[in-house]
Design a protein around this motif. Structure first.
Motif, PDB file in Angstrom:
ATOM      1  N   ARG A  79     -14.575  12.182 -67.956  1.00  0.00           N
ATOM      2  CA  ARG A  79     -13.806  11.337 -67.027  1.00  0.00           C
ATOM      3  C   ARG A  79     -14.746  10.441 -66.226  1.00  0.00           C
ATOM      4  NH1 ARG A  79      -9.697  14.082 -63.535  1.00  0.00           N
ATOM      5  NH2 ARG A  79     -11.463  15.270 -62.775  1.00  0.00           N
ATOM      6  N   THR A  83     -15.210   6.301 -66.483  1.00  0.00           N
ATOM      7  CA  THR A  83     -15.152   5.499 -65.268  1.00  0.00           C
ATOM      8  C   THR A  83     -16.356   4.569 -65.173  1.00  0.00           C
ATOM      9  OG1 THR A  83     -13.920   7.251 -64.146  1.00  0.00           O
ATOM     10  CG2 THR A  83     -14.982   5.606 -62.751  1.00  0.00           C
ATOM     11  N   LEU A 113      -7.852   4.306 -66.299  1.00  0.00           N
ATOM     12  CA  LEU A 113      -8.465   5.043 -65.200  1.00  0.00           C
ATOM     13  C   LEU A 113      -7.433   5.866 -64.439  1.00  0.00           C
ATOM     14  CD1 LEU A 113     -11.020   2.417 -63.836  1.00  0.00           C
ATOM     15  CD2 LEU A 113     -11.538   4.599 -64.941  1.00  0.00           C
ATOM     16  N   THR A 116      -6.563   8.832 -66.528  1.00  0.00           N
ATOM     17  CA  THR A 116      -7.705   9.733 -66.643  1.00  0.00           C
ATOM     18  C   THR A 116      -7.862  10.593 -65.396  1.00  0.00           C
ATOM     19  OG1 THR A 116      -8.834   8.198 -68.124  1.00  0.00           O
ATOM     20  CG2 THR A 116     -10.214   9.804 -66.994  1.00  0.00           C
ATOM     21  N   TRP A 117      -7.537  10.035 -64.242  1.00  0.00           N
ATOM     22  CA  TRP A 117      -7.745  10.756 -62.987  1.00  0.00           C
ATOM     23  C   TRP A 117      -6.461  11.353 -62.408  1.00  0.00           C
ATOM     24  CZ3 TRP A 117     -12.328  12.347 -61.592  1.00  0.00           C
ATOM     25  CH2 TRP A 117     -13.438  11.719 -62.148  1.00  0.00           C
ATOM     26  N   ARG A 119      -3.559  14.075 -61.696  1.00  0.00           N
ATOM     27  CA  ARG A 119      -3.666  15.513 -61.488  1.00  0.00           C
ATOM     28  C   ARG A 119      -3.424  16.289 -62.782  1.00  0.00           C
ATOM     29  NH1 ARG A 119      -0.200  18.039 -56.907  1.00  0.00           N
ATOM     30  NH2 ARG A 119      -1.893  17.183 -55.674  1.00  0.00           N
ATOM     31  N   ALA A 122      -6.535  16.172 -64.858  1.00  0.00           N
ATOM     32  CA  ALA A 122      -7.594  16.967 -64.217  1.00  0.00           C
ATOM     33  C   ALA A 122      -7.353  18.459 -64.412  1.00  0.00           C
ATOM     34  CB  ALA A 122      -7.669  16.629 -62.731  1.00  0.00           C
TER      35      ALA A 122
END
Length: 128
Positions: A79, A83, A113, A116-117, A119, A122
């Motif tokens: 991740r 970025t 992005l 990818t980020w 919750r 993650a």
């Protein structure tokens, strides 16, 4: 093994698409090289510019595809790597004053992005 998070699947698909889109875009420019030569002004070396764009498209495309593959394998560091590649790509677009023609690329990067980020992505990555 738990099922993949929808946001992770979407993120990986979007990074793959972005990598392929860049390469296809520059391939289209090579196909249209004669028209670019005809439209070029002030002795612009179209071939040299196309070689530079091709190299950049391959580098960014490979970065997106390779790191998206690692994300798919639940590597948390991927991740951050995605970025960094995206930030360098955006910086290059802005500094080359090519932001207007690359609005679609910028939107794809922003969406990638965000996915990818999220919750869900993650948590899915951390489950491994």
């Amino acid at each position: 093994m738990t099922e993949q998070a929808p946001s992770a699947r979407a993120a990986v698909a979007l990074w793959y698409a972005l990598g392929v889109f860049g390469v296809l875009n520059v391939a289209y420019l090579w196909v249209r090289r004669d028209a670019l030569d005809a439209a070029a002004r002030d002795g612009v070396a179209v071939t040299a510019l196309l070689v530079q764009l091709t190299a950049l498209a391959v580098v960014f495309g490979a970065g997106y595809v390779v790191f998206a593959r690692f994300l798919w394998q639940r590597k948390g560091w991927a991740r951050g790597a995605l970025t960094v590649v995206a930030a360098v790509h955006v910086l290059w677009i802005v500094l080359s004053r090519a932001a207007a023609p690359n609005v679609v690329v910028l939107l794809l990067i922003a969406a990638g992005l965000a996915l990818t980020w999220l919750r869900g992505t993650a948590e899915w990555v951390k489950q491994h």
